[in-house]
Design a protein around this motif. Sequence first.
Motif, short mmCIF file in Angstrom:
data_model
loop_
_atom_site.label_atom_id
_atom_site.label_comp_id
_atom_site.label_asym_id
_atom_site.label_seq_id
_atom_site.Cartn_x
_atom_site.Cartn_y
_atom_site.Cartn_z
N THR B 199 0.83 -1.20 0.00
CA THR B 199 0.00 0.00 0.00
C THR B 199 0.87 1.25 0.00
O THR B 199 0.56 2.24 -0.68
CB THR B 199 -0.93 0.01 1.23
N GLU B 202 2.11 1.85 -3.45
CA GLU B 202 1.04 2.39 -4.28
C GLU B 202 0.76 3.84 -3.95
O GLU B 202 0.58 4.68 -4.83
CB GLU B 202 -0.23 1.54 -4.14
N ALA B 203 0.76 4.15 -2.65
CA ALA B 203 0.49 5.54 -2.24
C ALA B 203 1.55 6.47 -2.80
O ALA B 203 1.24 7.56 -3.30
CB ALA B 203 0.45 5.63 -0.72
N ILE B 206 0.91 6.91 -6.52
CA ILE B 206 -0.30 7.67 -6.88
C ILE B 206 -0.12 9.14 -6.54
O ILE B 206 -0.42 10.01 -7.35
CB ILE B 206 -1.53 7.10 -6.13
N ASN B 207 0.34 9.43 -5.34
CA ASN B 207 0.49 10.82 -4.93
C ASN B 207 1.58 10.91 -3.86
O ASN B 207 1.33 10.76 -2.68
CB ASN B 207 -0.84 11.35 -4.38
N THR B 209 3.25 13.40 -2.72
CA THR B 209 3.10 14.47 -1.73
C THR B 209 2.15 14.06 -0.62
O THR B 209 2.46 14.20 0.56
CB THR B 209 2.56 15.74 -2.42
N SER B 210 1.00 13.52 -1.01
CA SER B 210 0.04 13.09 0.00
C SER B 210 0.65 12.02 0.89
O SER B 210 0.46 12.03 2.11
CB SER B 210 -1.22 12.53 -0.66
N ALA B 211 1.39 11.10 0.28
CA ALA B 211 2.00 10.02 1.05
C ALA B 211 2.95 10.60 2.09
O ALA B 211 2.98 10.18 3.24
CB ALA B 211 2.74 9.06 0.12
N ARG B 212 3.73 11.60 1.67
CA ARG B 212 4.70 12.20 2.59
C ARG B 212 3.97 12.94 3.70
O ARG B 212 4.32 12.82 4.87
CB ARG B 212 5.59 13.19 1.81
N TYR B 213 2.94 13.69 3.35
CA TYR B 213 2.17 14.42 4.36
C TYR B 213 1.50 13.46 5.33
O TYR B 213 1.23 13.81 6.46
CB TYR B 213 1.08 15.28 3.68
N ALA B 214 1.20 12.25 4.87
CA ALA B 214 0.53 11.29 5.74
C ALA B 214 1.51 10.60 6.67
O ALA B 214 1.13 9.80 7.50
CB ALA B 214 -0.22 10.25 4.90
N ILE B 216 4.35 8.83 5.60
CA ILE B 216 5.10 7.73 5.00
C ILE B 216 6.48 8.25 4.60
O ILE B 216 6.59 9.34 4.04
CB ILE B 216 4.37 7.20 3.75
N SER B 217 7.52 7.49 4.91
CA SER B 217 8.84 7.92 4.49
C SER B 217 9.04 7.52 3.03
O SER B 217 9.38 6.39 2.71
CB SER B 217 9.92 7.27 5.34
N LYS B 275 -1.38 1.54 -8.52
CA LYS B 275 -1.74 0.14 -8.32
C LYS B 275 -0.85 -0.78 -9.13
O LYS B 275 -0.62 -0.53 -10.32
CB LYS B 275 -3.20 -0.05 -8.76
#
Lengths: 508, 343
Positions: B199, B202-203, B206-207, B209-214, B216-217, B275
């Motif tokens: 996941t 995939e994150a 897909i995005n 920036t969003s992954a980093r803000y969430a 995720i390293s 994905k």
Amino acid sequence: MRETPTVKKGDVVLSMRHIAKYFPGVKALDDVQLDLRAGEVHALMGENGAGKSTLIKVMTGVYERTSGTVTLHGQDINPKTPQEAQDLGISTVYQEVNLCPNLSVAENVYIGRQPMRFGQIDWHRMNADAVKLLESLDIHVDVTKTLDSYSVSVQQMIAIARAVDMSAGVLILDEPTSSLDSNEVAQLFAIIRHLRDQNMAILFVTHFMDQVYAISDRITVLRNGRYIGEYLAKDLPELDLVTKMIGQKFVDANTQAHRPSKDYSTVRFVRMEDISKRGLVHDFSMAVRAGEVLGLAGLLGSGRTEVAELLFGVTHFDDGVIYVGNDEVKRMNPRKALADQLGYCSEDRKVSGIVGDLSIRENIMLSLQAKKGLRRIPLKKQQEVAQKYIDLLDIKTPSMEKKIGDLSGGNQQKVLLARWLATDPKLLILDEPTRGIDINTKREIENLIVKLSRQGMAIIFISSEYEEMVRTCDRIIVLRDRHAVGELTDNQISQDNIMKVIAGGVAQ
Amino acid sequence: MNQVKQKLKGFMQHKEAWAVIGILIVLLFNVFFSPKFFQISFNNGHLYGSIIDVLNRGSSLVIVSLGMCLVIATRGVDISVGSVSAVGAMVAVFLLKSAGMAAAPAILCGLLAGLACGVWNGFLVAKLNIQPMIATLILMTVGRGIAQIISGGQILTINSKAYAFLGRGYVFGIPFPTIIMILVTLGVWLLTRKTSLGTSIEAVGINETSARYAGISTTQILWIVYIICGLLAALSGMIESANVSSADGNNNGLLLELDAILAVVLGGTSMDGGKFYLAGTVIGALFIQTLTTTIYTFGVPAETIMVVKALVVIFVVLLSTDRVKNAFAKLTERKKAGVENAG
């Protein structure tokens, strides 16, 4: 240089009348007027989405207008491309310098129209001309050096010089100062004044209030794609300008009906001390306590979002200290912030919030899973958590396995809230959590903020809608031009006071 | 009838559908023109036959493609896999031949070489933010140089039965490479789907920036996928080299990166990242191998093999594009409408 009709100071050079621009489903501009006069700097003001950029794009031929007329020196014009607009005498310098950083200064000034000699570029003449042009604007640089060997401000000035040399009539400056420090701004203004005195008509777009009054003679205000009015800068007090831009009424400005009780603890959970980041935030300090809703108010570009990003470690501060609990944090990053029980619902849902192709469940679990590391949270547990927040926040979806990208804006926002609530944060930063969502969801989110704070969560709330800040915040720090300029507490909190502080006045 | 239609529709919605169809088309072709293709015999405790051959010879491509799949899922690409496979093979063969090392430690060293390559690629992409194509281009060119320096520009041949087993051995009658392929597929599946890694990948794809803000390293995730890709490339290179008991810095894994990318894309994973489909990737790689084997079986002259391959690939890729899909959808709708009107 092209011939332009001789103009006297104060003559209307460019006139836009009844301009409308419709996009499918949106009226971006509706009956907008704009008059640019020779020898004047004209500021175009408005909040995000007011239609400033659209108007500029219509003027410069990027967009085709839906209706209305544009006249230049009394003649109807209808440029189809920026190139055509430039040939007519309308030049634009954008926020990001769009020249070639690896070519020389002279090449950049004359690119596409280099002086030729025997079928080859006449380097000698080109360099000499460039020096002459730049000197006339009081810019002293080595024109044979590459553009990127100079600072952004100098590059900006070179871009202006190029624009001016190509077409002397109308100059549009679209947020040229947004990445400059105060010295550089002063230099840039000197050039703008110089050009104004040569009877150019200049349109200036910025988010900085001080700069508007420092340089402009006239101000046109837009709001939500509509024309609000044209004013002489000296006749329009700042407070009036802010009011016109934001357009909120003062009627029930002092209602504090839904404000939470303020029996929050005295423990300061997060402190920022003298945090600075060049060009973004200057010497910002604040502390937020458990159970408190702290508002950050200010216009767009005032530094409110930048503070949130620095706190969460999305960008890194140059100077200052952040304390989380009792621990000093030298360098924050989102992972560390997450581990320290901070959460950040960012301003731009699409760009830095949702992961569009993942399901609602996966989006809700993203941060909690990141916190837990590689060990996957069992599917059953994931479904439990996701269902809990779907129920709690009333997220409307047929299934938690639906792609988040297919949800409406309001529901996407709720999923993002769920993502952070699932991590059990002690401080939640909400940056424009209600933008672009329907009124009911807005109310729900406001109520949720109050409820969470009563349960002991610290919340930093950022919004351009002061009305909702007044309803939910215990304390509001007002920012302006990258500084904190005031703090409102208790019964000082009102829309009226927020605007007064933004406009440079003192709260009552 | 309607049920079949429903099922077919359901099947076509799977991203892996086109790779499956590709294989079926080639197999169908064989049914008519080369029924021998499906014969499987059991000689000397070994399985033989074209199908077995596909599973045997295709395993190294499957292994590389799985690594490539993860990289592409992060919106990247690793075009150094061919060179890395050559480096891995060369390191192992060189140690066997010149240092007299035993097969197991030599293979381990080959894997380590692949790991080092992955670390390097990951460093360039994740830490220095260099575009993946450019970052891996470096190793694509330099890798072959390194392999040649190790061997002094020679093709190294060896006579190690233990090493040859990696490419030619049989266990319970099944070719050893096929067993490795199954284990690697299982391993990658477990690693990505039974942990949070899949996941996260995939994150990031897909995005980012969003992954980093969430929280995720993204650096870590990118690094991990390039390391896995390097490891698997080296493994595949050693299987190939063991099969012929030699290592050739110039030609081992030549153009492997292109076949691997093709396998991933045929398998339904988009070059835009996001994905990813492991089963699709495996099927995509096996499709390419089936095609190659079929062409060989027909005794098509070597110089035209590429052309035939290209034609089939163009056909399958065209079928899987949105435009063609939409055109098909419209066509069937119109037919339906026509039938309804007539009725």
